[in-house]
Design an enzyme around this catalytic site. Structure first.
Site, PDB file in Angstrom:
ATOM      1  CB  CYS A 141     121.235  -2.681  -1.054  1.00 34.90           C
ATOM      2  SG  CYS A 141     121.048  -4.144  -0.020  1.00 34.90           S
ATOM      3  CD  GLU A 155     126.325 -15.195   3.341  1.00 34.32           C
ATOM      4  OE1 GLU A 155     126.733 -16.352   3.583  1.00 34.32           O
ATOM      5  OE2 GLU A 155     126.643 -14.569   2.308  1.00 34.32           O
ATOM      6  CB  CYS A 211     122.551  -6.661   1.781  1.00 36.45           C
ATOM      7  SG  CYS A 211     122.298  -7.684   0.321  1.00 36.45           S
ATOM      8  CD  GLU A 216     124.448  -2.758   0.609  1.00 32.37           C
ATOM      9  OE1 GLU A 216     124.328  -3.878   1.157  1.00 32.37           O
ATOM     10  OE2 GLU A 216     125.054  -2.599  -0.457  1.00 32.37           O
TER      11      GLU A 216
HETATM   12  N1  THU Z   1     125.736  -8.514  -0.450  1.00 29.10           N
HETATM   13  C1  THU Z   1     125.680  -7.395   0.327  1.00 29.10           C
HETATM   14  O1  THU Z   1     125.860  -7.472   1.548  1.00 29.10           O
HETATM   15  N2  THU Z   1     125.398  -6.220  -0.266  1.00 29.10           N
HETATM   16  C2  THU Z   1     125.241  -6.035  -1.614  1.00 29.10           C
HETATM   17  O2  THU Z   1     124.861  -4.950  -2.051  1.00 29.10           O
HETATM   18  C3  THU Z   1     125.543  -7.148  -2.524  1.00 29.10           C
HETATM   19  C4  THU Z   1     125.523  -8.511  -1.889  1.00 29.10           C
HETATM   20  C5  THU Z   1     126.001  -9.819   0.193  1.00 29.10           C
HETATM   21  C6  THU Z   1     124.816 -10.736   0.279  1.00 29.10           C
HETATM   22  C7  THU Z   1     125.489 -12.080   0.429  1.00 29.10           C
HETATM   23  O3  THU Z   1     125.749 -12.301   1.809  1.00 29.10           O
HETATM   24  C8  THU Z   1     126.808 -11.942  -0.303  1.00 29.10           C
HETATM   25  O4  THU Z   1     126.986 -10.542  -0.513  1.00 29.10           O
HETATM   26  C9  THU Z   1     126.854 -12.657  -1.647  1.00 29.10           C
HETATM   27  O5  THU Z   1     125.784 -12.281  -2.444  1.00 29.10           O
END
Ligand code: THU
Length: 139
Positions: free
Chosen positions: A95, A50, A59, A61
């Site tokens: 993603c 983040e 994310c 991914e």
């Molecule tokens: N997040 C992911 O890493 N991958 C996804 O496909 C869904 C969301 C993360 C982004 C953020 O850091 C946290 O989940 C909350 O949205």
């Protein structure tokens, strides 16, 4: 044997859980881990990273795709993603597009409704083929 049958899904989920422990999530406190196998049998992983400027959060991914490309690239055949409890998590819309770009046509994903192909997870996708078709139509 199909691609899905040849994969040790529990081992892939476990690799995603291990990746999830590395997540940098001071804002959402929602750790995510992802793991995938390439056509040539490599394991690639990622976690969410983040940022104080929330919208530019990476994310899990995203970091998985970075791992893929930095490790020599190639196409993905199997994918698993987990949340902080280690349970199956669906890739967000962005993603799914990101994964589609690097997918083999036989790619299978572990989803909340069982194993699904990449085409089921992002039907009628926009991808490299559309750009190629347009380029061809111009020449
Ligand atoms: N997040 C992911 O890493 N991958 C996804 O496909 C869904 C969301 C993360 C982004 C953020 O850091 C946290 O989940 C909350 O949205």
């Amino acid at each position: 044997m199909s691609v899905a049958e040849a994969i040790d899904w529990e081992a892939l989920r476990e690799a995603a859980r291990e990746a999830m422990t590395k997540a940098y999530v001071p804002y959402s406190r929602f750790p995510v881990g992802a793991a995938a196998l390439t056509v040539d049998g490599r394991l690639v992983t990622g976690c969410n990273i983040e940022n104080a400027s929330y919208g530019i959060t990476l994310c899990a991914e995203c970091s998985l795709v970075s791992d893929l490309v930095m490790g020599g690239g190639g196409q993905l055949v199997a994918f698993a993603c987990v949340d902080g409890n280690g349970g199956v998590l669906m890739p967000c819309g962005r993603c799914r597009q990101l994964l589609y770009e690097h997918s083999h046509e036989s790619m299978v994903l572990d989803t909340v409704s069982g194993l699904k192909t990449i085409d089921e997870v992002i039907p009628d996708a926009f991808g490299p083929r559309q750009l190629e078709q347009y380029r061809d139509s111009q020449s």
